[in-house]
Design an enzyme around this catalytic site. Structure first.
Site, short mmCIF file in Angstrom:
data_model
loop_
_atom_site.label_atom_id
_atom_site.label_comp_id
_atom_site.label_asym_id
_atom_site.label_seq_id
_atom_site.Cartn_x
_atom_site.Cartn_y
_atom_site.Cartn_z
N ASP A 47 0.86 -1.17 0.00
CA ASP A 47 0.00 0.00 0.00
C ASP A 47 0.91 1.23 0.00
O ASP A 47 2.10 1.11 0.30
CB ASP A 47 -0.91 0.02 1.24
CG ASP A 47 -2.16 0.85 1.03
OD1 ASP A 47 -3.23 0.25 0.81
OD2 ASP A 47 -2.09 2.09 1.10
N ASP A 75 3.59 3.10 -4.27
CA ASP A 75 2.60 3.90 -4.99
C ASP A 75 2.49 3.29 -6.38
O ASP A 75 3.42 3.35 -7.18
CB ASP A 75 3.08 5.35 -5.08
CG ASP A 75 2.14 6.24 -5.88
OD1 ASP A 75 1.18 5.73 -6.49
OD2 ASP A 75 2.39 7.47 -5.92
N VAL A 76 1.34 2.69 -6.66
CA VAL A 76 1.19 1.94 -7.91
C VAL A 76 1.11 2.84 -9.14
O VAL A 76 1.06 2.33 -10.27
CB VAL A 76 -0.05 1.01 -7.87
CG1 VAL A 76 0.16 -0.12 -6.88
CG2 VAL A 76 -1.31 1.81 -7.53
N ASN A 102 -5.53 -4.90 -6.70
CA ASN A 102 -6.71 -4.40 -6.03
C ASN A 102 -6.80 -2.87 -6.01
O ASN A 102 -7.86 -2.32 -5.73
CB ASN A 102 -6.73 -4.92 -4.58
CG ASN A 102 -7.86 -4.34 -3.77
OD1 ASN A 102 -9.03 -4.62 -4.01
ND2 ASN A 102 -7.52 -3.49 -2.81
N TYR A 167 -14.48 6.65 -13.17
CA TYR A 167 -14.30 5.36 -12.51
C TYR A 167 -14.82 4.22 -13.38
O TYR A 167 -14.18 3.18 -13.53
CB TYR A 167 -15.03 5.38 -11.17
CG TYR A 167 -14.84 4.14 -10.33
CD1 TYR A 167 -13.63 3.88 -9.70
CD2 TYR A 167 -15.90 3.25 -10.14
CE1 TYR A 167 -13.47 2.75 -8.90
CE2 TYR A 167 -15.75 2.13 -9.35
CZ TYR A 167 -14.53 1.88 -8.74
OH TYR A 167 -14.38 0.75 -7.95
N LYS A 171 -12.70 1.09 -14.91
CA LYS A 171 -13.03 -0.30 -14.61
C LYS A 171 -13.37 -1.07 -15.89
O LYS A 171 -13.06 -2.27 -16.01
CB LYS A 171 -14.17 -0.37 -13.61
CG LYS A 171 -13.78 0.06 -12.20
CD LYS A 171 -12.66 -0.79 -11.62
CE LYS A 171 -12.42 -0.51 -10.14
NZ LYS A 171 -11.33 -1.33 -9.57
N ALA A 200 -19.78 -3.33 -1.88
CA ALA A 200 -19.25 -4.11 -0.76
C ALA A 200 -18.97 -3.15 0.38
O ALA A 200 -18.20 -2.21 0.24
CB ALA A 200 -17.97 -4.84 -1.18
#
Length: 259
Positions: A47, A75-76, A102, A167, A171, A200
């Site tokens: 993370d 940091d992705v 994720n 978003y 996705k 979720a």
């Protein structure tokens, strides 16, 4: 309808090594990392938030009785850090059997009010990170002719929702990237699939989403409730396990939405 009881472990990932991005906090990333540990995997979690990452690792160990996961701050959106995560994972784990992408970033803003920075930031965290991570980890999987990648998409890749154009586009991109990269990876013995959850429930979602919207989205689900994060994690664990050995390039909906 209330959620079912938390299911027991079945050793679905016994002896496997698993890397999970965006695993700090209370969301799906933490839930799937915990499930992977419970299912017998050796886990490394990542993370960008160092303190929360350490707390997540401590919590997984305390709640499961499993060894504390290794951690790596990353940091992705930064390729150098992604490569560092890959190198650390290979050093710590020896090899990576399963990569769970994720990381994602949402937000609610109408298109006419959306800035370039808002659009680009959501796509960078949510879509480009999946590309960066997959590109970094695939060569070692190709070399071993073995490996599994599970991406976290969303039903918004299929459905429309006000204020979610950036978003949803990201996705939908994750879905398309999953299918195309899976075709390339198949000849190397690597499988790539994705889950597409609807709603979720976890603490951060409750913090950034209005009660009215949460109630509206929950009411659309056939069970009349949001999913528990571990219910999404269970499907990701299935895709990461040998039980899904003939599945690749698939997008598995984790939703009971009827409208």
């Amino acid at each position: 309808m209330t959620a079912p009881a938390y299911p027991p472990s079945r050793d679905l990932l016994k002896g496997k090594t698993v890397v999970v991005t965006a695993a700090a906090g209370t969301g799906i990333g933490y839930a799937v990392a915990k499930r992977a540990a419970e299912e017998g995997a050796t886990v490394l979690i990542s993370d960008f938030h160092e303190r929360r990452l350490g707390e997540a690792a401590d919590r997984i160990a305390a709640e499961t009785g499993c060894p504390r996961p290794a951690t790596f701050v990353c940091d992705v959106t930064n390729q150098e850090q992604v490569d560092g995560l890959r190198d650390a994972a290979l050093k710590e784990l020896g090899h990576v059997d399963v990569l769970i992408n994720n990381a994602g970033l949402g937000g609610e803003v109408d298109v006419v009010a959306m800035s370039d920075e808002q659009w680009s930031r959501v796509l960078d965290v949510t879509l480009n990170s999946v590309f960066r991570m997959t590109r970094a980890f695939l060569p070692a999987m190709y070399e071993r002719k073995s490996g599994i990648i599970v991406n976290n998409a969303s039903v918004l890749g299929w459905r429309a929702q006000k204020g979610q154009a950036h978003y949803a586009a990201a996705k939908a991109g994750v879905m398309a990237f999953t299918r195309c990269s899976a075709v390339e990876a198949a000849e190397h013995g690597v499988r790539i699939n994705a889950v597409a959850p609807s709603i979720a429930m976890h603490a951060f979602l409750a913090k950034v989403t209005t009660d009215d919207l949460l109630a509206e989205l929950s009411a659309k689900e056939a069970f009349g409730r949001p999913a528990e994060v571990w219910e999404v994690a269970n499907v990701m664990i299935f895709l990461a396990s040998d039980l899904s050995s003939y599945m690749t390039g698939e997008i598995v909906s984790v939703s009971s939405q009827r409208a």
